[in-house]
Design an enzyme around this catalytic site. Structure first.
Site, short mmCIF file in Angstrom:
data_model
loop_
_atom_site.label_atom_id
_atom_site.label_comp_id
_atom_site.label_asym_id
_atom_site.label_seq_id
_atom_site.Cartn_x
_atom_site.Cartn_y
_atom_site.Cartn_z
CE1 TYR A 17 -3.62 2.58 0.57
CE2 TYR A 17 -2.40 3.27 2.50
CZ TYR A 17 -3.41 3.48 1.59
OH TYR A 17 -4.22 4.59 1.71
CG ASP A 111 5.62 3.55 1.19
OD1 ASP A 111 5.84 4.06 2.32
OD2 ASP A 111 4.50 3.54 0.67
CE LYS A 139 0.54 5.07 8.26
NZ LYS A 139 0.64 4.14 7.16
C1 LIG Z 1 -0.03 4.54 5.75
C2 LIG Z 1 0.83 4.27 4.59
C3 LIG Z 1 0.87 5.14 3.49
C4 LIG Z 1 -0.06 6.29 3.35
O1 LIG Z 1 0.29 7.34 4.14
P1 LIG Z 1 -0.75 8.56 4.21
O2 LIG Z 1 -0.09 9.50 5.13
O3 LIG Z 1 -2.04 7.97 4.70
O4 LIG Z 1 -0.87 9.06 2.82
C5 LIG Z 1 1.77 4.89 2.48
N1 LIG Z 1 2.59 3.85 2.52
C6 LIG Z 1 2.59 2.99 3.55
C7 LIG Z 1 3.55 1.85 3.56
C8 LIG Z 1 1.69 3.16 4.61
O5 LIG Z 1 1.67 2.27 5.61
#
Ligand SMILES: *Cc1c(COP(=O)(O)O)cnc(C)c1O
Length: 304
Positions: A17, A111, A139
């Site tokens: 994701y 990511d 986060k």
């Molecule tokens: C939560 C998450 C995102 C999205 O981050 P947002 O701040 O909600 O856009 C992207 N990549 C990973 C791996 C995530 O866990």
């Protein structure tokens, strides 16, 4: 990556994701590399046709993407996947992605929005040895405030406006309150870096303890942890990709989850979510959780 390479296509992995950006809202399909279909209404297929899907930990599926397209700008991956349960990428696999990118003039994006400052304070590259071209964070980097961040070498970052032609801006970019919160959290973490090892140890004890309890009752559990991240699957076989994760016993997960909740232990409520422990999670809590799981696995086994 597109602006830097002048190419349009992106390789992403089924089960990873990357937020709700149009090109990346493409998910499960067959494991084979195919041009992606949008997984949300409102996302035009014209966008997602530039997203190629590959299978996590399967280098052949990535090679196929490079055979199918000569227009690949980047590979984007969660090097420690947390959105299909916890499924870390194999070291060797990441090294092969690095090679493929270098051979083909594509960029490698890690990511680490979820794993950043959770698996390690120094990033997945300190665990896996593979260095990406671009890194994304979110986060934890905001210390509880909403922040997203990305970084790359000076050469890549120079492509961004106002230095370069790639436009990037936002009303809340560099928001002072969020920046201050993130800086405070990370400064504290850096000063007390050994806490990562403590959390890793506790997480390991938790999943090992639960695995033993499950095994004693004839239930197979696959476990893993990285820093403060932990995950488990009710599965007879190792979980290396999204298809494997989907093969886990969802009914058993639901039963375990709800019985643990009744006993006062609240795990993330989906088998595709990663668990996190924090410094507020004490050794006693870990032992209590393992002991509760012992009772509950026995209860589940007795009822069978
Ligand atoms: C939560 C998450 C995102 C999205 O981050 P947002 O701040 O909600 O856009 C992207 N990549 C990973 C791996 C995530 O866990």
């Amino acid at each position: 990556a597109r602006g830097f390479t002048g190419r349009d296509d992106i390789v992403k992995f089924t089960g990873c994701y990357h937020g709700h950006s149009d090109s990346l809202l493409v998910e499960a399909g067959s494991g084979a590399a195919t041009f992606g279909n949008p997984s949300s209404p409102g996302v035009p297929a014209d966008f997602t046709k530039h997203t190629l899907l590959a299978e996590y930990n399967n280098i052949e599926s990535v090679r196929k993407c490079f055979k199918d397209s000569s227009d690949i700008a980047c590979i984007i991956i969660e090097p420690i996947a947390g959105n299909m349960g916890l499924v870390p990428a194999d070291k060797e696999f990441l090294a092969q992605l690095r090679e493929l990118c270098d051979e083909n003039g594509a960029l490698l994006i890690f990511d680490e929005v979820m794993s950043g400052f959770r698996a390690s304070i120094n990033g997945a590259e300190s665990i896996t040895g593979t260095i990406p071209d671009i890194l994304t964070l979110g986060k934890v980097i905001g210390g509880g405030m909403p922040v997203g961040a990305f970084g790359a070498s000076a050469k890549i970052m120079a492509q961004l406006s106002p230095d370069g032609p790639v436009y990037q801006a936002g009303t809340l970019s560099g928001n002072p309150v969020a920046m201050a919160a993130g800086l405070a959290a990370l400064t504290k973490l850096k000063k007390n870096a050994r806490v990562m090892g403590v959390l890793e140890e506790r997480g390991k004890r938790l999943v090992r303890g639960m695995q033993e309890a499950a095994k004693a009752n004839g239930i197979n559990m696959q476990i893993d942890n990285r820093g403060s991240m932990f995950g488990f699957f009710f599965n007879d076989n190792e979980v290396k990709n999204f298809a494997h994760a989907c093969n886990s016993d969802a009914k058993l997960f639901a039963e375990f989850h709800s019985k643990m909740l009744d006993a006062g232990f609240y795990f993330a409520c989906s088998l595709y979510e990663t668990g996190f422990i924090s410094t507020a999670t004490t050794d006693v809590m870990i032992e209590d959780t393992i002991n509760a799981s012992k009772r509950i696995f026995k209860e589940i086994a007795d009822a069978r």
